[in-house]
Design a protein around this motif. Sequence first.
Motif, PDB file in Angstrom:
ATOM      1  N   ALA A  55       6.628   1.708 -15.746  1.00 59.04           N
ATOM      2  CA  ALA A  55       6.518   2.841 -15.834  1.00 59.04           C
ATOM      3  C   ALA A  55       5.350   3.271 -15.216  1.00 59.04           C
ATOM      4  N   ASP A  56       4.299   2.419 -14.948  1.00 57.67           N
ATOM      5  CA  ASP A  56       3.119   2.677 -14.083  1.00 57.67           C
ATOM      6  C   ASP A  56       3.069   2.659 -12.650  1.00 57.67           C
ATOM      7  N   THR A  57       4.209   2.136 -12.304  1.00 54.64           N
ATOM      8  CA  THR A  57       4.463   1.838 -10.899  1.00 54.64           C
ATOM      9  C   THR A  57       4.226   2.813  -9.824  1.00 54.64           C
ATOM     10  N   PRO A  58       4.939   4.073 -10.456  1.00 57.11           N
ATOM     11  CA  PRO A  58       4.491   5.300  -9.162  1.00 57.11           C
ATOM     12  C   PRO A  58       3.181   5.774  -9.038  1.00 57.11           C
ATOM     13  N   ALA A  59       2.627   5.780 -10.165  1.00 58.08           N
ATOM     14  CA  ALA A  59       1.162   6.033 -10.059  1.00 58.08           C
ATOM     15  C   ALA A  59       0.225   5.039  -9.348  1.00 58.08           C
ATOM     16  N   LEU A  60       0.509   3.629  -9.466  1.00 51.05           N
ATOM     17  CA  LEU A  60      -0.164   2.668  -8.921  1.00 51.05           C
ATOM     18  C   LEU A  60       0.060   2.588  -7.388  1.00 51.05           C
ATOM     19  N   VAL A  61       1.172   2.970  -7.023  1.00 46.86           N
ATOM     20  CA  VAL A  61       1.436   2.841  -5.611  1.00 46.86           C
ATOM     21  C   VAL A  61       0.846   3.828  -4.826  1.00 46.86           C
ATOM     22  N   ARG A  62       0.151   4.959  -5.485  1.00 43.42           N
ATOM     23  CA  ARG A  62      -0.638   5.936  -4.589  1.00 43.42           C
ATOM     24  C   ARG A  62      -1.926   5.233  -4.187  1.00 43.42           C
ATOM     25  N   ARG A  63      -2.465   4.197  -4.686  1.00 41.01           N
ATOM     26  CA  ARG A  63      -3.561   3.439  -4.370  1.00 41.01           C
ATOM     27  C   ARG A  63      -3.246   2.725  -2.772  1.00 41.01           C
ATOM     28  N   PRO A  64      -3.953   2.910  -1.783  1.00 43.63           N
ATOM     29  CA  PRO A  64      -3.853   2.455  -0.542  1.00 43.63           C
ATOM     30  C   PRO A  64      -3.596   1.147  -0.541  1.00 43.63           C
ATOM     31  N   GLU A  65      -4.130   0.178  -1.176  1.00 42.95           N
ATOM     32  CA  GLU A  65      -3.922  -1.254  -1.403  1.00 42.95           C
ATOM     33  C   GLU A  65      -2.707  -1.662  -2.044  1.00 42.95           C
ATOM     34  N   ALA A  66      -1.968  -0.739  -2.675  1.00 42.72           N
ATOM     35  CA  ALA A  66      -0.902  -1.379  -3.591  1.00 42.72           C
ATOM     36  C   ALA A  66       0.631  -0.507  -3.113  1.00 42.72           C
ATOM     37  N   THR A  67       1.421  -1.580  -2.807  1.00 42.88           N
ATOM     38  CA  THR A  67       2.828  -1.251  -2.534  1.00 42.88           C
ATOM     39  C   THR A  67       3.936  -2.014  -3.385  1.00 42.88           C
ATOM     40  N   ARG A  68       4.983  -1.502  -3.541  1.00 46.33           N
ATOM     41  CA  ARG A  68       6.116  -2.065  -4.388  1.00 46.33           C
ATOM     42  C   ARG A  68       6.619  -3.187  -3.864  1.00 46.33           C
TER      43      ARG A  68
END
Length: 110
Positions: A55-68
């Motif tokens: 459930a946290d994935t969409p918010a976390l991938v907004r960070r430039p260092e994080a991708t799915r």
Amino acid sequence: MVYDNNLADRIREILQGEPGVTERRMFGGLAFLINGNMALSASGQGGLLLRVDPADTPALVRRPEATRFEMRGREMDGWLRIDPSGLTTKRRLTTWVTRGVGYARSLPAK
């Protein structure tokens, strides 16, 4: 590609004293498990492979260092690839490690 030994050592330092931690070579990297559940891995492709609450994935991938994380062409919620640029300081690495450990602890022990 072989995982980054320096990154693995930095992760070990953060996890020192954390109960239930084991290490296992997986996915071309070195995985850190909490009570048998994978929390994160020093990835063989560089950076971290990190397990998080889907459930946290969409918010976390907004960070430039994080991708799915992508497996066989399919992006997977609950799994992130963290670029080495997001791990340059102990504070930044600790933030990601803490998130992975917290999620792994929320799962039933294996």
